[in-house]
Write a protein that holds these residues in place. Structure first.
Motif, PDB file in Angstrom:
ATOM      1  N   ARG A  18       0.823  -1.209   0.000  1.00  0.00           N
ATOM      2  CA  ARG A  18       0.000   0.000   0.000  1.00  0.00           C
ATOM      3  C   ARG A  18       0.855   1.255   0.000  1.00  0.00           C
ATOM      4  O   ARG A  18       0.553   2.228  -0.690  1.00  0.00           O
ATOM      5  N   VAL A  19       1.913   1.255   0.782  1.00  0.00           N
ATOM      6  CA  VAL A  19       2.792   2.417   0.820  1.00  0.00           C
ATOM      7  C   VAL A  19       3.482   2.601  -0.531  1.00  0.00           C
ATOM      8  O   VAL A  19       3.615   3.717  -1.043  1.00  0.00           O
ATOM      9  N   ALA A  20       3.910   1.490  -1.129  1.00  0.00           N
ATOM     10  CA  ALA A  20       4.527   1.552  -2.449  1.00  0.00           C
ATOM     11  C   ALA A  20       3.546   2.102  -3.476  1.00  0.00           C
ATOM     12  O   ALA A  20       3.899   2.911  -4.339  1.00  0.00           O
ATOM     13  N   LEU A  21       2.294   1.675  -3.394  1.00  0.00           N
ATOM     14  CA  LEU A  21       1.273   2.131  -4.331  1.00  0.00           C
ATOM     15  C   LEU A  21       1.019   3.628  -4.191  1.00  0.00           C
ATOM     16  O   LEU A  21       0.888   4.342  -5.198  1.00  0.00           O
ATOM     17  N   VAL A  22       0.949   4.131  -2.968  1.00  0.00           N
ATOM     18  CA  VAL A  22       0.741   5.575  -2.759  1.00  0.00           C
ATOM     19  C   VAL A  22       1.878   6.372  -3.405  1.00  0.00           C
ATOM     20  O   VAL A  22       1.641   7.392  -4.066  1.00  0.00           O
ATOM     21  N   HIS A  23       3.096   5.907  -3.235  1.00  0.00           N
ATOM     22  CA  HIS A  23       4.247   6.595  -3.819  1.00  0.00           C
ATOM     23  C   HIS A  23       4.104   6.695  -5.341  1.00  0.00           C
ATOM     24  O   HIS A  23       4.313   7.763  -5.927  1.00  0.00           O
ATOM     25  N   GLU A  24       3.727   5.595  -5.975  1.00  0.00           N
ATOM     26  CA  GLU A  24       3.616   5.608  -7.428  1.00  0.00           C
ATOM     27  C   GLU A  24       2.414   6.421  -7.897  1.00  0.00           C
ATOM     28  O   GLU A  24       2.464   7.067  -8.954  1.00  0.00           O
ATOM     29  N   LEU A  25       1.341   6.437  -7.116  1.00  0.00           N
ATOM     30  CA  LEU A  25       0.204   7.301  -7.442  1.00  0.00           C
ATOM     31  C   LEU A  25       0.581   8.771  -7.336  1.00  0.00           C
ATOM     32  O   LEU A  25       0.088   9.610  -8.110  1.00  0.00           O
ATOM     33  N   ALA A  26       1.453   9.092  -6.393  1.00  0.00           N
ATOM     34  CA  ALA A  26       1.950  10.474  -6.286  1.00  0.00           C
ATOM     35  C   ALA A  26       2.715  10.858  -7.553  1.00  0.00           C
ATOM     36  O   ALA A  26       2.590  11.982  -8.055  1.00  0.00           O
TER      37      ALA A  26
END
Length: 403
Positions: A131-139
Motif C-alpha cells: 500500500r505504501v509503495a502504491l501511494v508513492h507511485e500514485l503520487a
C-alpha cells in the motif's frame, strides 16, 4: 520507484492495512489514495492510471530492455569510463549489469511515465508494504498529469548535475507525499514530521543480508540510489515550509539548478546560480569528446568521501560553486583522457580541494608518481597515464590520462 530501504518504518504503520491483504484487493483503494493526494496537493485528477501486479522477473526484463533502449553501447561505455577515470567505480566494474542487479533488488513498485501505467511487484510484501509503495507511485502519476515527468527529467544530459537535482525533486516529492498521506490517514496533519524524516533517512542497516547487491556496490552508486529519495524529501519539506501547497508546483515550474540547491534548500529559495566552468581543452586534431557534463556538490562529496573522512569531505564539497568535465578519446590510439575543472567559494576552499584531490588520485590509483610539485601545480603519472593538477584563485583543474 519506491525503495525497500524504507522497510524499517513499516512496523510503525501497521494500522494502514490488514496484514494479509490480497493483491487482488490492493487496487480497490486507488481512488481513496488518489483523493487524499489531491486534497494534500490541490491537484486535480485528469485521468485514471492503470495498475498491475507484475513478477520480479518481468520487472528485471523491463529494466534490461530500458538499459538497452535508453543508450547506445557507446554511450554506456563512455559513462562507465568516466566513472572509472574519476575513481567512482573500480576498473573491472560492469556498470550496465550492476545497475540492472541493483535496481532489480531495490524496487517494490514503479510508475512508467511513458506508458502512463504503474506496477507493483509481486515480491513486495502484501499489506502495508504494497500500500505504501502504491501511494508513492500514485503520487508520481498525479504529478505527471500536472507536469509531464518525461519532459522534466530529460531537459539536459544525464550527466548534468541539474538532471540529478530534478530526479531528486520527482522522487523526493513522491516520498514526502507518501508519508504525508500516512500521517493524514492515521489522523494527523498531512505533513511529514521532523522525527519521521529523521527515521526515513536513517539508512543504517540497509547494507545487511536483506540487500546483498546494495551492500557490495561502490559508495557512489549506493548514494546515487538513495540521494533522490532522502535529500529530495528533505528538500520538498524545506520548500513546503516556505511556500505551503504552492511548493508542489513551484519545484517543477522552477526546477533546482544543482544538487547544491537540493542539499541546501536556502540556495534554491535565493536562486543561487552555479558558476559556468570550462575544463582544459585538448588538441581537436588528436582527440574527440566522447562524454561531458557537470560535476556538482553531490559528486564532489561522493568523490572526496571515498578517500577522506565523511565530515571533512562533506564540508569541503559544500563550498562548491561550479564544476564540469570532458572525457576525451585519442582518435588513433583510443585511450581516454579526463579533463576536469571546478570553481569554489574562496581561494582557501579551492586550495583545500587541490590538496584533497591529490588524496583522491593517490587512493584511486595503485601507483602515483609525482615528477614536479609547486604550491599551485603538481605533475606526475598514475595508472591511467600522465596527469596535471592545478589551482589558480578559486579554480581547480586537472587533466588525467595523457600519454
Amino acid at each position: 520507484m519506491w525503495m525497500l530501504v524504507r522497510l524499517v518504518l513499516l512496523a510503525l504503520l501497521a494500522s494502514l492495512a490488514p496484514a494479509q491483504q490480497k493483491p487482488s484487493t490492493l487496487f480497490q483503494e486507488v481512488d481513496e489514495m488518489t483523493s487524499a493526494l489531491c486534497e494534500i496537493t490541490g491537484w486535480p485528477v485528469k485521468r485514471k492510471v492503470p495498475a498491475k501486479i507484475i513478477t520480479k522477473e518481468e520487472f528485471r526484463h523491463q529494466v534490461e530492455s530500458r538499459m538497452k533502449g535508453a543508450s547506445t553501447n557507446k554511450e554506456v561505455h563512455a559513462e562507465e569510463v568516466t566513472l572509472k577515470m574519476f575513481g567512482f567505480i573500480p576498473q573491472d566494474f560492469d556498470l550496465a549489469k550492476e545497475t540492472v542487479d541493483l535496481v532489480s533488488e531495490q524496487a517494490a513498485a514503479f510508475y512508467d511515465y511513458a506508458k502512463k501505467r504503474l506496477f507493483v511487484l509481486d515480491s513486495t510484501s502484501e499489506g502495508t508494504e504494497q500500500r505504501v509503495a502504491l501511494v508513492h507511485e500514485l503520487a508520481h502519476a498525479l504529478a505527471d498529469q500536472q507536469h509531464p515527468l518525461g519532459k522534466y527529467l530529460k531537459k539536459d544530459s544525464p550527466d548534468d548535475d541539474g538532471s540529478t537535482a530534478r530526479e531528486a525533486v520527482m522522487e523526493g516529492q513522491a516520498t514526502w507525499l507518501t508519508w504525508a498521506y500516512v500521517s493524514k490517514r492515521n489522523g494527523g496533519k498531512a505533513e511529514v514530521s521532523k522525527d519521521m524524516i529523521e527515521k526515513l533517512t536513517d539508512n543504517s542497516g540497509t547494507e545487511g543480508t536483506d540487500f546483498p547487491v546494495f551492500a557490495k556496490e561502490p559508495l557512489y552508486l549506493r548514494e546515487s540510489l538513495v540521494f533522490p529519495y532522502d535529500e529530495g524529501m528533505k528538500f520538498q519539506d524545506a520548500v513546503y515550509k516556505q511556500l505551503g501547497r504552492k511548493s508542489f508546483d513551484e519545484i517543477f515550474t522552477r526546477p533546482p539548478r544543482s544538487t547544491q540547491q537540493i542539499l541546501h534548500p536556502k540556495t534554491y529559495i535565493e536562486d543561487v546560480k552555479p558558476v559556468d566552468v570550462e575544463p582544459p581543452s585538448l588538441d581537436k586534431k588528436q582527440f574527440r569528446v566522447i562524454n561531458d557534463g557537470s560535476v556538482g556538490e553531490f559528486d564532489h562529496s561522493m568523490l572526496l568521501r571515498q578517500f577522506v573522512p565523511e565530515k571533512e569531505g562533506r564540508t569541503a564539497a559544500s563550498h562548491w560553486r561550479g564544476g564540469a568535465f570532458r572525457l576525451y578519446e585519442h582518435k588513433r590510439e583510443k585511450y581516454p583522457v579526463l579533463s576536469y575543472a571546478s570553481e569554489w567559494s574562496t581561494p582557501e576552499a579551492a586550495r583545500q580541494i587541490f590538496t584533497l584531490y591529490q588524496r583522491v588520485m593517490k587512493g584511486k590509483w595503485k601507483e602515483m608518481k609525482v615528477s614536479e610539485r609547486t604550491a599551485d601545480h603538481i605533475v606526475g603519472t598514475g595508472d591511467s597515464g600522465k596527469f596535471e593538477l592545478r589551482v589558480k584563485g578559486t579554480t581547480v583543474t586537472s587533466v588525467e590520462g595523457l600519454r
